[in-house]
Scaffold this active site. Structure first.
Site, PDB file in Angstrom:
ATOM      1  NE  ARG A   1      -4.507   0.013   1.041  1.00 44.62           N
ATOM      2  CZ  ARG A   1      -5.448  -0.910   1.262  1.00 44.62           C
ATOM      3  NH1 ARG A   1      -5.226  -2.172   0.972  1.00 44.62           N
ATOM      4  NH2 ARG A   1      -6.616  -0.577   1.759  1.00 44.62           N
TER       5      ARG A   1
ATOM      6  NE  ARG B   1     -17.033  -2.743  -0.217  1.00 41.28           N
ATOM      7  CZ  ARG B   1     -15.706  -2.700  -0.298  1.00 41.28           C
ATOM      8  NH1 ARG B   1     -15.081  -3.202  -1.352  1.00 41.28           N
ATOM      9  NH2 ARG B   1     -15.005  -2.128   0.656  1.00 41.28           N
TER      10      ARG B   1
HETATM   11  P1  AMP Z   1      -9.112  -3.035   2.343  1.00 37.68           P
HETATM   12  O1  AMP Z   1      -9.966  -4.188   2.754  1.00 37.68           O
HETATM   13  O2  AMP Z   1      -7.972  -3.439   1.453  1.00 37.68           O
HETATM   14  O3  AMP Z   1      -9.934  -1.896   1.762  1.00 37.68           O
HETATM   15  O4  AMP Z   1      -8.425  -2.460   3.670  1.00 37.68           O
HETATM   16  C1  AMP Z   1      -9.200  -1.984   4.748  1.00 37.68           C
HETATM   17  C2  AMP Z   1      -8.308  -1.256   5.746  1.00 37.68           C
HETATM   18  O5  AMP Z   1      -7.316  -2.160   6.246  1.00 37.68           O
HETATM   19  C3  AMP Z   1      -7.512  -0.100   5.172  1.00 37.68           C
HETATM   20  O6  AMP Z   1      -8.271   1.107   5.137  1.00 37.68           O
HETATM   21  C4  AMP Z   1      -6.343  -0.025   6.143  1.00 37.68           C
HETATM   22  O7  AMP Z   1      -6.749   0.563   7.372  1.00 37.68           O
HETATM   23  C5  AMP Z   1      -6.070  -1.497   6.423  1.00 37.68           C
HETATM   24  N1  AMP Z   1      -5.111  -2.090   5.468  1.00 37.68           N
HETATM   25  C6  AMP Z   1      -5.358  -3.055   4.541  1.00 37.68           C
HETATM   26  N2  AMP Z   1      -4.241  -3.385   3.877  1.00 37.68           N
HETATM   27  C7  AMP Z   1      -3.257  -2.605   4.392  1.00 37.68           C
HETATM   28  C8  AMP Z   1      -1.873  -2.458   4.118  1.00 37.68           C
HETATM   29  N3  AMP Z   1      -1.259  -3.177   3.165  1.00 37.68           N
HETATM   30  N4  AMP Z   1      -1.168  -1.566   4.854  1.00 37.68           N
HETATM   31  C9  AMP Z   1      -1.748  -0.830   5.824  1.00 37.68           C
HETATM   32  N5  AMP Z   1      -3.066  -0.904   6.130  1.00 37.68           N
HETATM   33  C10 AMP Z   1      -3.817  -1.787   5.423  1.00 37.68           C
END
Ligand code: AMP
Length: 214
Positions: free
Chosen positions: A88, A127
């Protein structure tokens, strides 16, 4: 094969990763799913990560890297995996490169899925996700046959707590500032493949498969 799916929240990375599991026979590693599971189970990592997820901020790299490192060592990852939501930021991308080198692997493709911001907001705010099997729906674009129930397994549908207006806007801001620079990072490494993420999910998967075969 090591595939990285890159794209803003709501661009369809999770949906595409799930379709690709079947077509490629390798697992999906979603750091978002891992972190939500950690929060739900109130593990040490979960306790530390919870407030970041609530705000839509990135969880500290060290926490995410510990989850990824543990997962990449799994037997089911030996022939490859699909990374969804990781890396990320540049520091995570550097750490991934070092980790893969240690495992004798390298990234095969980075697929960047591009969707306009207006559409991302519409997708995220409507969603709904199945609690049991993770299938995604949308209240307007892809409603379930029975309200609140999953078409696939009958499980209850829920709305992610970070899929609300304020947190969505923060997540998109974080994407632009911290994750979008990865497009150039991977472009320079000649592994970036960019595509529009608009159309039916099945059509987009077909497009991805063409890119992977090319
Ligand atoms: P996602 O399901 O990928 O939309 O991720 C949801 C939340 O998880 C994000 O808004 C971050 O708070 C955290 N998150 C997910 N992947 C990462 C990552 N690679 N690095 C840091 N935080 C993450």
């Amino acid at each position: 094969m090591v595939v990285v799916l890159l794209g803003a929240p709501g661009s369809g990375k999770g949906t595409q990763a799930k379709n690709l599991i079947q077509r490629l026979g390798i697992p999906q590693l979603s750091t978002g799913d891992m972190l939500r599971a950690a929060v739900n189970s109130v593990s040490d990592v979960g306790k530390q990560a919870a407030e970041y997820l609530q705000r839509g901020a990135l969880v500290p790299d060290s926490l995410v890297l510990s989850l990824i490192e543990e997962r990449l060592g799994g037997q089911d990852c030996k022939d490859g995996f699909i990374l969804d939501g990781f890396p990320r930021n540049i520091a995570q991308a550097d750490a991934l490169e070092a980790l893969l080198t240690r495992l004798g692997k390298k990234i095969s493709h980075v697929l960047a899925i591009d969707v306009d911001e207006k559409e991302l907001i519409q997708r995220l705010s409507g969603r709904r996700i199945c609690k049991k099997c993770g299938t995604g729906f949308h209240v307007a674009y892809q409603p379930p046959q029975v309200a609140g129930k999953c078409d696939q397994c009958g499980g209850d549908l829920y709305q992610r707590s970070d899929d609300n207006e304020n947190v969505i806007s923060e997540r998109l801001k974080v994407y632009r500032a911290q994750t979008a620079p990865l497009l150039d990072y991977y472009r320079h490494r000649n592994v970036l493949r960019e595509m529009r993420g608009v159309g039916s999910p099945g059509d987009i998967t077909d497009r991805i498969m063409q890119v992977l075969k090319a």
